[in-house]
Write a protein that holds these residues in place. Structure first.
Motif, PDB file in Angstrom:
ATOM      1  N   LEU A   1       4.199 -29.425  19.544  1.00  0.00           N
ATOM      2  CA  LEU A   1       2.945 -28.844  20.015  1.00  0.00           C
ATOM      3  C   LEU A   1       2.511 -27.757  19.046  1.00  0.00           C
ATOM      4  O   LEU A   1       3.250 -27.385  18.148  1.00  0.00           O
ATOM      5  CB  LEU A   1       3.133 -28.211  21.410  1.00  0.00           C
ATOM      6  N   GLU A   2       1.317 -27.239  19.272  1.00  0.00           N
ATOM      7  CA  GLU A   2       0.845 -26.078  18.530  1.00  0.00           C
ATOM      8  C   GLU A   2       1.336 -24.816  19.232  1.00  0.00           C
ATOM      9  O   GLU A   2       1.432 -24.780  20.472  1.00  0.00           O
ATOM     10  CB  GLU A   2      -0.686 -26.066  18.472  1.00  0.00           C
TER      11      GLU A   2
ATOM     12  N   ALA B   1       7.319 -24.466  19.704  1.00  0.00           N
ATOM     13  CA  ALA B   1       6.207 -25.395  19.505  1.00  0.00           C
ATOM     14  C   ALA B   1       6.627 -26.549  18.597  1.00  0.00           C
ATOM     15  O   ALA B   1       6.324 -27.713  18.885  1.00  0.00           O
ATOM     16  CB  ALA B   1       5.003 -24.664  18.930  1.00  0.00           C
TER      17      ALA B   1
ATOM     18  N   ILE C   1      -7.432 -26.832  28.271  1.00  0.00           N
ATOM     19  CA  ILE C   1      -7.653 -25.659  27.434  1.00  0.00           C
ATOM     20  C   ILE C   1      -9.048 -25.738  26.859  1.00  0.00           C
ATOM     21  O   ILE C   1      -9.387 -26.695  26.165  1.00  0.00           O
ATOM     22  CB  ILE C   1      -6.589 -25.575  26.331  1.00  0.00           C
TER      23      ILE C   1
ATOM     24  N   HIS D   1      -0.315 -22.188  19.658  1.00  0.00           N
ATOM     25  CA  HIS D   1      -1.416 -21.730  20.502  1.00  0.00           C
ATOM     26  C   HIS D   1      -1.384 -22.412  21.874  1.00  0.00           C
ATOM     27  O   HIS D   1      -1.739 -21.804  22.888  1.00  0.00           O
ATOM     28  CB  HIS D   1      -2.757 -21.982  19.804  1.00  0.00           C
ATOM     29  N   THR D   2      -0.965 -23.657  21.918  1.00  0.00           N
ATOM     30  CA  THR D   2      -0.866 -24.372  23.191  1.00  0.00           C
ATOM     31  C   THR D   2       0.139 -23.684  24.101  1.00  0.00           C
ATOM     32  O   THR D   2      -0.122 -23.470  25.292  1.00  0.00           O
ATOM     33  CB  THR D   2      -0.460 -25.837  22.950  1.00  0.00           C
TER      34      THR D   2
ATOM     35  N   CYS E   1      -1.327 -20.496  25.466  1.00  0.00           N
ATOM     36  CA  CYS E   1      -2.260 -20.777  26.565  1.00  0.00           C
ATOM     37  C   CYS E   1      -1.498 -21.124  27.839  1.00  0.00           C
ATOM     38  O   CYS E   1      -1.869 -20.668  28.931  1.00  0.00           O
ATOM     39  CB  CYS E   1      -3.218 -21.900  26.192  1.00  0.00           C
ATOM     40  N   TYR E   2      -0.447 -21.923  27.722  1.00  0.00           N
ATOM     41  CA  TYR E   2       0.370 -22.242  28.895  1.00  0.00           C
ATOM     42  C   TYR E   2       0.968 -20.983  29.513  1.00  0.00           C
ATOM     43  O   TYR E   2       1.066 -20.867  30.734  1.00  0.00           O
ATOM     44  CB  TYR E   2       1.496 -23.206  28.533  1.00  0.00           C
TER      45      TYR E   2
END
Length: 100
Positions: A43-44, A38, A97, A46-47, A50-51
């Motif tokens: 990016l985060e 990340a 998201i 968490h992103t 989710c991906y």
């Protein structure tokens, strides 16, 4: 007695440490965890999670319960997201998201 039992169950075991060969340089880093991936992609974490669940993110590897990303795969995914305009027809499908 309880301390002795805990000492015997430590990982890595004393036997493994005796047999291990330690090196100063193991070469370039090939795999990183979610947090490092990340940061690498700005990016985060968490992103990326989710991906992984929804699809559309970089390829990842599962080593047992651990998720790792190959740095080459992160570079390839970032390159696939490169666009000249916002109307570029070759944009990958990235699902929105839901923050809730």
């Amino acid at each position: 007695m309880r301390e002795d039992a805990n000492q015997q169950r430590r990982w890595p075991t004393a036997d493994i440490l005796r047999r291990a060969r330690f090196v100063d340089d193991a070469g370039p880093i090939r795999f990183v965890d979610t947090e490092a991936a990340a940061r690498y992609l700005a990016l985060e974490a968490h992103t990326l999670e989710c991906y992984r669940s929804l699809g559309g993110g970089p390829i990842f590897h599962k080593f047992g319960k651990w998720v790792r990303y190959a740095v080459d795969d992160l570079d390839a995914w970032a390159e696939s997201c490169r666009r000249a305009t916002t109307a570029s027809p070759a944009a990958p499908r990235v699902l929105p998201i839901d923050p809730t």
